[in-house]
Structure formats: C-alpha cells, structure tokens
Design an enzyme around this catalytic site. Structure first.
Site, PDB file in Angstrom:
ATOM      1  N   SER A  81       0.874  -1.354  -0.046  1.00  0.00           N
ATOM      2  CA  SER A  81       0.075  -0.027   0.005  1.00  0.00           C
ATOM      3  C   SER A  81       0.875   1.193  -0.089  1.00  0.00           C
ATOM      4  O   SER A  81       1.997   0.976   0.258  1.00  0.00           O
ATOM      5  CB  SER A  81      -0.927  -0.056   1.195  1.00  0.00           C
ATOM      6  OG  SER A  81      -1.419   1.433   1.438  1.00  0.00           O
ATOM      7  N   TYR A 116      -0.729  -1.234  10.368  1.00  0.00           N
ATOM      8  CA  TYR A 116      -0.905  -1.310   8.887  1.00  0.00           C
ATOM      9  C   TYR A 116       0.559  -0.712   8.234  1.00  0.00           C
ATOM     10  O   TYR A 116       1.055  -1.384   7.307  1.00  0.00           O
ATOM     11  CB  TYR A 116      -2.157  -0.723   8.544  1.00  0.00           C
ATOM     12  CG  TYR A 116      -2.610  -0.758   7.063  1.00  0.00           C
ATOM     13  CD1 TYR A 116      -3.301  -2.066   6.810  1.00  0.00           C
ATOM     14  CD2 TYR A 116      -2.414  -0.052   6.021  1.00  0.00           C
ATOM     15  CE1 TYR A 116      -3.787  -2.299   5.495  1.00  0.00           C
ATOM     16  CE2 TYR A 116      -2.734  -0.240   4.605  1.00  0.00           C
ATOM     17  CZ  TYR A 116      -3.422  -1.479   4.498  1.00  0.00           C
ATOM     18  OH  TYR A 116      -3.879  -1.563   3.273  1.00  0.00           O
TER      19      TYR A 116
HETATM   20  N1  LIG Z   1      -8.978  -0.981  -0.911  1.00  0.00           N
HETATM   21  C1  LIG Z   1      -7.902  -0.153  -0.713  1.00  0.00           C
HETATM   22  O1  LIG Z   1      -8.200   1.143  -0.707  1.00  0.00           O
HETATM   23  C2  LIG Z   1      -6.563  -0.551  -0.605  1.00  0.00           C
HETATM   24  C3  LIG Z   1      -5.538   0.244  -0.795  1.00  0.00           C
HETATM   25  C4  LIG Z   1      -4.076  -0.165  -0.417  1.00  0.00           C
HETATM   26  C5  LIG Z   1      -4.035  -1.725  -0.358  1.00  0.00           C
HETATM   27  N2  LIG Z   1      -4.849  -2.422  -0.062  1.00  0.00           N
HETATM   28  C6  LIG Z   1      -4.731  -3.846   0.094  1.00  0.00           C
HETATM   29  O2  LIG Z   1      -5.348  -4.770  -0.949  1.00  0.00           O
HETATM   30  C7  LIG Z   1      -5.431  -6.008  -0.445  1.00  0.00           C
HETATM   31  C8  LIG Z   1      -6.805  -6.416  -0.931  1.00  0.00           C
HETATM   32  O3  LIG Z   1      -7.887  -5.557  -0.214  1.00  0.00           O
HETATM   33  P1  LIG Z   1      -9.211  -5.159  -0.950  1.00  0.00           P
HETATM   34  O4  LIG Z   1      -9.271  -3.742  -0.992  1.00  0.00           O
HETATM   35  O5  LIG Z   1      -9.376  -5.967  -2.209  1.00  0.00           O
HETATM   36  O6  LIG Z   1     -10.214  -5.580   0.096  1.00  0.00           O
HETATM   37  P2  LIG Z   1     -11.625  -6.526   0.142  1.00  0.00           P
HETATM   38  O7  LIG Z   1     -12.559  -6.333  -0.825  1.00  0.00           O
HETATM   39  O8  LIG Z   1     -12.095  -6.509   1.576  1.00  0.00           O
HETATM   40  O9  LIG Z   1     -10.875  -7.972  -0.098  1.00  0.00           O
HETATM   41  C9  LIG Z   1      -9.947  -8.648   1.023  1.00  0.00           C
HETATM   42  C10 LIG Z   1      -9.839 -10.364   0.544  1.00  0.00           C
HETATM   43  O10 LIG Z   1      -8.928 -10.744   1.605  1.00  0.00           O
HETATM   44  C11 LIG Z   1      -9.511 -11.909   2.046  1.00  0.00           C
HETATM   45  N3  LIG Z   1      -9.355 -12.158   3.484  1.00  0.00           N
HETATM   46  C12 LIG Z   1      -9.538 -11.430   4.313  1.00  0.00           C
HETATM   47  N4  LIG Z   1      -9.150 -12.143   5.502  1.00  0.00           N
HETATM   48  C13 LIG Z   1      -8.893 -13.343   5.297  1.00  0.00           C
HETATM   49  C14 LIG Z   1      -8.316 -14.537   5.842  1.00  0.00           C
HETATM   50  N5  LIG Z   1      -8.168 -14.468   7.234  1.00  0.00           N
HETATM   51  N6  LIG Z   1      -7.831 -15.602   5.239  1.00  0.00           N
HETATM   52  C15 LIG Z   1      -8.180 -15.570   3.937  1.00  0.00           C
HETATM   53  N7  LIG Z   1      -8.405 -14.676   3.230  1.00  0.00           N
HETATM   54  C16 LIG Z   1      -8.774 -13.426   3.812  1.00  0.00           C
HETATM   55  C17 LIG Z   1     -11.185 -11.826   1.735  1.00  0.00           C
HETATM   56  O11 LIG Z   1     -11.701 -12.788   1.452  1.00  0.00           O
HETATM   57  P3  LIG Z   1     -12.863 -13.672   2.435  1.00  0.00           P
HETATM   58  O12 LIG Z   1     -13.386 -12.603   3.514  1.00  0.00           O
HETATM   59  O13 LIG Z   1     -13.767 -14.474   1.574  1.00  0.00           O
HETATM   60  O14 LIG Z   1     -11.687 -14.566   3.284  1.00  0.00           O
HETATM   61  C18 LIG Z   1     -11.320 -11.089   0.601  1.00  0.00           C
HETATM   62  O15 LIG Z   1     -11.072 -11.674  -0.736  1.00  0.00           O
HETATM   63  C19 LIG Z   1      -5.316  -5.652   1.164  1.00  0.00           C
HETATM   64  O16 LIG Z   1      -4.164  -6.384   1.477  1.00  0.00           O
HETATM   65  C20 LIG Z   1      -5.298  -4.434   1.475  1.00  0.00           C
HETATM   66  O17 LIG Z   1      -4.473  -4.086   2.458  1.00  0.00           O
HETATM   67  C21 LIG Z   1      -6.380  -2.173  -0.448  1.00  0.00           C
END
Ligand SMILES: NC(=O)c1ccc[n+]([C@@H]2O[C@H](COP(=O)([O-])OP(=O)(O)OC[C@H]3O[C@@H](n4cnc5c(N)ncnc54)[C@H](OP(=O)(O)O)[C@@H]3O)[C@@H](O)[C@H]2O)c1
Length: 290
Positions: free
Chosen positions: A161, A175
C-alpha cells in the site's frame, strides 16, 4: 478453518489435461473472493492462466471460479482457507500437491484493516492481522519460490500500500509497518531471485474501490473523492501491477495521485508528514471519529 479443496466438486475439473503442447501458467491468488484479488483473478484468467483462488468464503470463490473457467477456458480452483491461523499455508500447499500443480505466479493479496486504538481491538484480531498480512504471505513465498527458481520462471506480487511509505499514526496501528515490510520483503526477494527468472513486485495502491472499508467498518469515514483523492478501480490496480511486474518493476504505485503522495512521503521530513497525516488523515479510529 482448515483449507478445503475438492477438485471434482467445485469449479472446473483440475485434472483435465491442458491443450497439447501448451502448459498453462497457474496463478495462486489470496483474497480472491473480493476487490483487488478478484480483479487479479479476472486479469490472469483473461491472459489464459489457470487459477487457484484462496479465501474463506467458499460460495464467492466457487462462483468466481465457475464464471472465469467458462469465460476463458481455463481451470479455476477454489481453495477455502483462513490465512490467520497457524501454519495456514500448509493445507494450501497440500491441496496444490494433491492437484499435482505448483503456482508459477503468486499473488499475496488477502488483507483487512483494524481501525481501532491498538489495545481496544482484541489481541486475537491484531494477531490475525499479522498472520494474514505478514506471516502467511512470507510462508507462501517460502513454499513456492524454490520451484519457481528451479523452473527459472516465476512471478510474485505482494500487495502492499502507499501506507507502507507512511509513518505510523492513530488507527490501523500495524498497517503501515506491515505494508512497509511487504515492500522491503519484495525488494529483497527481487535481489535474491531476479537472476533465476523470478520477477517480484510490491504493489502499492492508494484508495481503491473494494469491500475493504466496509469490512473494516469505516466506509462512512472515507473522505469524499476530490481532485487529489480519487479511488481507483480494482481492475485498474491489478492491470498496473501485472504490467509493472512483467516489465520488471519492483515497486508499482498505480496512478499519478498516488505516485505524488509517495514522492512527498519520500522527500519530506517524517515528523512533518506524521503531523500532517495525524491531523488530516488519522480518522480511522472507530468510536473516536474526529
Ligand atoms: N482498498 C484499498 O483502498 C486498498 C489500498 C491499498 C492496499 N490495499 C490492500 O489490498 C489488499 C486487498 O484488499 P481489498 O481492498 O481488495 O479488500 P476486500 O475487497 O475486503 O478483499 C479482501 C480479501 O481478503 C480476504 N481475506 C481477508 N481475511 C482473510 C483471511 N483471514 N483468510 C483468507 N482470506 C482473507 C477476503 O476474503 P474472505 O473474506 O472470503 O476470506 C477478501 O477476498 C489488502 O492487502 C489491502 O491491504 C487495499
């Protein structure tokens, strides 16, 4: 929750032989049931890769796997696993071994936020955060890099991130440190494995449209999109990561706004950026909204 994997009952049949002479690459994507991980699954399926899709929600994984297998003629296999548990990678490794496949591409993406004062969230939640966002990605890379090295071809994208360049501020206590770890980890792996045909990238998105803020319970606190803060789509972020990784970039920051933010974080004194972020950005302290 242990990993569950059933080649014959979900998704398409992984035992089906690839077309003669064309072994499809296998992309293993964690957090593939939503957001950026789902976008990675779509992007690699469109590139003709087979998929191993890891997350906890089996119904979502199965639906995505079925849809992508039908649309692109690839094999897409859900692997239900909770990455927050001890040795979470082992059942995933075992499932792939049973399938007779090793991933050529590893996307460490699963994650969530803990928008609380550190001691106000239960330790089990803070520990789950470290296990899911730090320990499991390292363990999966450790499990699969030797085969990539031996094959002299591999791709690893660790989803970090822009927060990985930022100082620590209130809320989401671990984080920035964990995302910083993913950036340094990716750089080190690049140095160690580049000579063996393995390309490693830290993807550093800014705000991206996904379920992340909803899952963390602070969607209502997100700033309104403005000229300097406009969320990117998960598809755009995944495409930027894959293209950057293919061209050998170790750090990919998608979008000029995010690039500008990272440039500022790199050149400005940390006590200044910390005060600014603390003043204007540290709103993610649930129950104590400023
Ligand atoms: N969205 C943003 O603004 C943003 C910005 C920078 C970085 N990121 C990073 O991008 C990555 C993906 O996030 P996203 O934004 O796509 O969020 P998201 O839509 O909430 O997706 C998160 C994913 O992680 C999985 N997950 C969470 N806890 C888990 C566990 N204990 N075991 C297995 N799977 C798990 C969830 O699946 P299940 O619930 O089905 O397990 C889901 O598929 C993260 O690492 C986040 O830190 C996001």
């Amino acid at each position: 929750m242990a990993a569950s994997f059933s080649p014959s009952s979900r998704g398409s049949d992984p035992s089906s032989a690839p077309p003669p002479g064309a072994r499809r690459r296998l992309a293993l994507i964690t957090g593939a049931s939503s957001g950026i991980g789902e976008a990675f699954a779509r992007a690699y399926a469109a590139r003709g890769c087979d998929l191993a899709l890891v997350a906890r929600r089996e119904d979502r994984l199965a639906a995505i796997a079925r849809e992508l297998a039908e649309a692109h003629g690839v094999v897409a296999q859900p692997i239900v696993a909770d990455l927050s548990i001890d040795e979470a990678h082992l059942p995933i490794v075992a499932a792939l071994r049973a399938w007779g496949r090793a991933p050529d591409i590893l996307i460490n993406n699963a994650g969530f936020g803990v928008p609380r004062r550190f001691g106000d969230a239960p330790w089990s939640r803070q520990r789950a955060f470290l296990m899911t966002l730090a320990v499991a990605p390292c363990a999966l890379a450790h499990a699969f890099l030797p085969a990539m090295k031996a094959a002299r071809w591999g791709r690893v994208i660790n989803v970090a991130s822009i927060a990985g360049f930022a100082p620590g501020v209130a809320g989401n206590t671990l984080y920035p440190g964990v995302k910083g770890l993913m950036i340094r980890f990716s750089q080190a792996l690049d140095s160690e494995y580049r000579g063996f045909g393995v390309k490693v990238t830290a993807l550093c998105p800014g705000t991206t449209t996904s379920a992340f803020a909803d899952e963390a319970g602070y969607a209502h606190l997100a700033p309104r999109p403005g000229f300097f803060s406009r969320p990117q789509t998960a598809d755009h972020v995944a495409e930027a990561a894959i293209n950057g990784n293919e061209s050998g970039r170790v750090i990919v920051v998608p979008g000029w706004r995010n690039a500008l933010a990272v440039a500022a974080l790199r050149v400005l004194p940390e006590d200044l950026t910390r005060r600014v972020i603390d003043r204007f950005g540290a709103r993610y302290l649930l129950g104590e909204e400023r």
